[in-house]
Design an enzyme around this catalytic site. Structure first.
Site, PDB file in Angstrom:
ATOM      1  CE  LYS A 174      -2.065   2.501   3.176  1.00 42.64           C
ATOM      2  NZ  LYS A 174      -1.922   3.817   2.524  1.00 42.64           N
ATOM      3  N   GLY A 227       6.981   4.402   8.477  1.00 40.67           N
ATOM      4  CA  GLY A 227       6.071   5.535   8.679  1.00 40.67           C
ATOM      5  C   GLY A 227       6.214   6.079  10.086  1.00 40.67           C
ATOM      6  CB  SER A 228       3.995   8.292  11.992  1.00 39.67           C
ATOM      7  OG  SER A 228       2.809   7.526  12.024  1.00 39.67           O
ATOM      8  N   GLY A 232       3.131   2.943  13.763  1.00 40.37           N
ATOM      9  CA  GLY A 232       3.942   1.758  14.064  1.00 40.37           C
ATOM     10  C   GLY A 232       3.422   1.035  15.305  1.00 40.37           C
ATOM     11  CD  GLU A 249      13.076   3.835   8.500  1.00 40.27           C
ATOM     12  OE1 GLU A 249      12.693   4.737   9.294  1.00 40.27           O
ATOM     13  OE2 GLU A 249      13.402   4.051   7.327  1.00 40.27           O
ATOM     14  CB  CYS A 283      12.750   8.389   8.519  1.00 41.08           C
ATOM     15  SG  CYS A 283      13.690   7.451   7.325  1.00 41.08           S
ATOM     16  CD  GLU A 381      10.015  11.651  12.371  1.00 44.34           C
ATOM     17  OE1 GLU A 381       8.960  11.012  12.488  1.00 44.34           O
ATOM     18  OE2 GLU A 381      11.013  11.228  11.763  1.00 44.34           O
TER      19      GLU A 381
HETATM   20  P1  ADP Z   1       2.175  10.423   8.178  1.00 39.42           P
HETATM   21  O1  ADP Z   1       1.924  10.843   9.589  1.00 39.42           O
HETATM   22  O2  ADP Z   1       3.292  11.118   7.543  1.00 39.42           O
HETATM   23  O3  ADP Z   1       0.937  10.402   7.348  1.00 39.42           O
HETATM   24  P2  ADP Z   1       1.774   7.648   8.590  1.00 39.42           P
HETATM   25  O4  ADP Z   1       2.531   6.768   9.519  1.00 39.42           O
HETATM   26  O5  ADP Z   1       0.404   8.068   8.985  1.00 39.42           O
HETATM   27  O6  ADP Z   1       2.668   8.902   8.314  1.00 39.42           O
HETATM   28  O7  ADP Z   1       1.678   6.962   7.153  1.00 39.42           O
HETATM   29  C1  ADP Z   1       2.586   6.017   6.649  1.00 39.42           C
HETATM   30  C2  ADP Z   1       1.809   4.917   5.963  1.00 39.42           C
HETATM   31  O8  ADP Z   1       1.020   4.235   6.926  1.00 39.42           O
HETATM   32  C3  ADP Z   1       0.825   5.400   4.897  1.00 39.42           C
HETATM   33  O9  ADP Z   1       0.805   4.476   3.828  1.00 39.42           O
HETATM   34  C4  ADP Z   1      -0.485   5.394   5.636  1.00 39.42           C
HETATM   35  O10 ADP Z   1      -1.618   5.280   4.802  1.00 39.42           O
HETATM   36  C5  ADP Z   1      -0.333   4.159   6.490  1.00 39.42           C
HETATM   37  N1  ADP Z   1      -1.201   4.109   7.666  1.00 39.42           N
HETATM   38  C6  ADP Z   1      -1.722   5.152   8.361  1.00 39.42           C
HETATM   39  N2  ADP Z   1      -2.477   4.700   9.385  1.00 39.42           N
HETATM   40  C7  ADP Z   1      -2.445   3.345   9.338  1.00 39.42           C
HETATM   41  C8  ADP Z   1      -3.019   2.287  10.139  1.00 39.42           C
HETATM   42  N3  ADP Z   1      -3.792   2.557  11.178  1.00 39.42           N
HETATM   43  N4  ADP Z   1      -2.751   1.017   9.789  1.00 39.42           N
HETATM   44  C9  ADP Z   1      -1.946   0.731   8.750  1.00 39.42           C
HETATM   45  N5  ADP Z   1      -1.388   1.670   7.958  1.00 39.42           N
HETATM   46  C10 ADP Z   1      -1.622   2.966   8.247  1.00 39.42           C
END
Ligand code: ADP
Ligand code: MG
Length: 485
Positions: A174, A227-228, A232, A249, A283, A381
């Protein structure tokens, strides 16, 4: 409207609900495409396709050589359309075209690296004491769910897909909702290259609708997430229900440490590059800049002066060094940290939106000096071009401040004293440490964090291990009965 479909089971499809969402050019704030708003039913379809492709069909019969060749062909296909992919990436992310070109090259190189590594996955023989042969086999973990961020969309897809495919896994990937276009463009070539249907599935959508159902899906064996930290944590909790293998990560608040004996001009450039490359949407951004007191005021002045000369501009302009941030949400987030910083420290450069742009999510490269390491701008961050400058006195204080963070992704140390530089390398709790540089990243070398920056390593030879299971095989060489009863 330019509608770009997602890629499931070898077909370009809309979502089962036929819902779409917009994708923007952050430099104009205009919609450039619509993509399917993937939902749990779409994820289910993709997971079933990936499962079927893993369990039967041509993919389980492919040899490591076959998979290696497919990855080389994919790399070749990327190189052939490099200009087009770089332009798409630059437009969708807002990143300078020159940087997008590097990313596309790195993406191809990543597929080449794991294409070569596919045939170097080795088992081993274990020296057990009996008349037996004990083997260790490496086998693909199964269906990999892969969730990636928006800062390096193609490269992040490659970091996930390449080792997984080399190992023999199938994938449900995704992309981030902000930046799905480049990987969907590449998906147009998957079939022609020779990937059987279902081996690579690209599901577009948001975290809740499409990301979290991938993590929860019973047919998915492993999750790789970048991601965030907040997401995570959600993923780790959700993965517990089905004991999925997880690699994460996450964020960082990486220290970039400057001792007085460092080459001064190189240091200023290294401090600026460490935090402002890719608009600071990195990151491993060197967002905490630790400077030895004896050079502190000279350093602050030089860095602030040079930051004011960084050329902001449209992403496709080849002279642009910083484009807009990726989205309105990210723009507002960074703007809010600029304001928080003004209440916590001394603003020495930037601090707002540049005057010269009527539209677009541009923010000025921003530098705060005299920052306390406990300030929010030094602890949280920002994921944008906001630098915090922190003075220190001596090596042990530098190390103490560097490690005083919940994160541990990266760090850098600048000094011409090799003994000191290497002492700091050993003392810093981070997964990546640079000496006299910050940010260069190579597919040949492992990448990942300590502490709350996550676990597992991508890239390097070990990157493929995260997609492999270990099977122990015991072969009895005695032809007699066991003789126990
Ligand atoms: P940002 O805060 O920069 O949007 P995210 O961690 O939210 O960073 O996004 C990184 C990825 O994780 C994106 O592909 C986002 O769609 C996905 N994502 C966001 N929320 C969820 C969740 N609850 N479960 C799985 N994937 C998620
Ligand atoms: Mg998000």
């Amino acid at each position: 409207m330019n509608r770009v479909r997602m890629y499931i089971d070898g077909d370009f499809v809309e979502s089962s609900s036929d819902a779409w969402f917009p994708v923007y050019d952050p430099s104009t704030e205009e919609i450039i495409a619509e993509v399917p708003d993937g939902n749990p039913a779409d994820v289910d379809r993709a997971a079933r396709a990936a499962r079927a492709a893993f369990d039967k069909g041509p993919w389980p019969q492919t040899t490591a050589q076959d998979r290696g060749r497919l990855l080389f062909k994919l790399a070749e296909c990327i190189r052939q359309q490099a200009a087009e992919l770089a332009e798409l990436e630059s437009r969708n992310c807002g990143k300078p075209i020159v940087e997008a070109e590097y990313d596309v090259n790195d993406t191809a190189t990543c597929f080449e690296y794991y294409g070569g590594l596919a045939t170097k996955v080795l088992g081993s023989v274990n020296p057990v004491p009996d008349n037996a042969l004990s083997l260790t086999l490496k086998e693909p973990v199964g269906v990999a769910g892969q969730i990636i961020p928006w800062n390096y969309p193609l490269a992040m897809a490659a970091w996930k897909l390449a080792p997984a495919l080399a190992a023999g896994c199938t994938c449900v990937l995704k992309p981030a909702e902000q930046t799905p276009l480049s990987i969907l463009q590449l998906a147009k070539s998957f079939e022609e290259i020779g990937f059987p249907k279902g081996v690579i599935n690209i599901v577009t959508g948001f975290g809740e609708g499409a990301g979290s159902p991938i993590v929860a899906h019973p047919l998915v064996d492993k999750i790789a997430f970048t991601g965030s930290s907040a997401v995570g944590k959600l993923i780790l909790r959700s993965a517990a229900d089905s004991i999925k293998r997880v690699t994460l990560e996450l964020g960082g608040k990486s220290p970039n440490i400057f001792f007085a004996d460092a080459d001064f001009d190189a240091a200023i450039d290294g401090a600026l590059f460490g935090i402002f490359v890719n608009q600071g949407e990195v990151c491993s951004a060197g967002s905490r800049i630790l400077i030895e007191k004896s050079i502190y005021s000279k350093f602050v002045d030089a860095m602030a002066a040079k930051a004011k000369t960084i050329k902001l501009g449209p992403p496709l302009d080849r002279s642009t060094k910083m484009g807009p941030l990726v989205s309105k949400e990210q723009y507002e987030r960074v703007r809010s940290y600029q304001e928080i910083g003004k209440g916590e420290a001394k603003l020495v450069s930037g601090g707002g939106r540049p005057q010269s742009f009527a539209k677009g999510y541009y923010v000025e490269p921003t530098i705060f000096a005299d920052v306390d390491n406990n300030a929010r701008i030094a602890r949280e961050e920002v994921f944008g071009p906001v630098a915090t400058l922190i003075p220190f006195e001596g090596e042990s204080e530098a190390i103490r401040i560097a490690n005083d963070t919940p994160y541990g992704l990266a760090a850098a140390v600048w000094s011409r004293d090799i003994f000191r530089a290497l002492r700091v390398v050993k003392a810093v709790r981070a997964g990546v440490v640079w000496v006299n540089h910050m940010q260069p990243t190579y597919v040949e070398a492992p990448w990942g964090g300590y502490k709350q920056s996550g676990f597992g390593r991508e890239l390097g030879p070990g990157g493929i291990d995260e997609y492999l299971e270990t099977k122990q095989v015991h072969i009895n060489l005695n032809e007699q009965p066991i003789g126990w009863y």
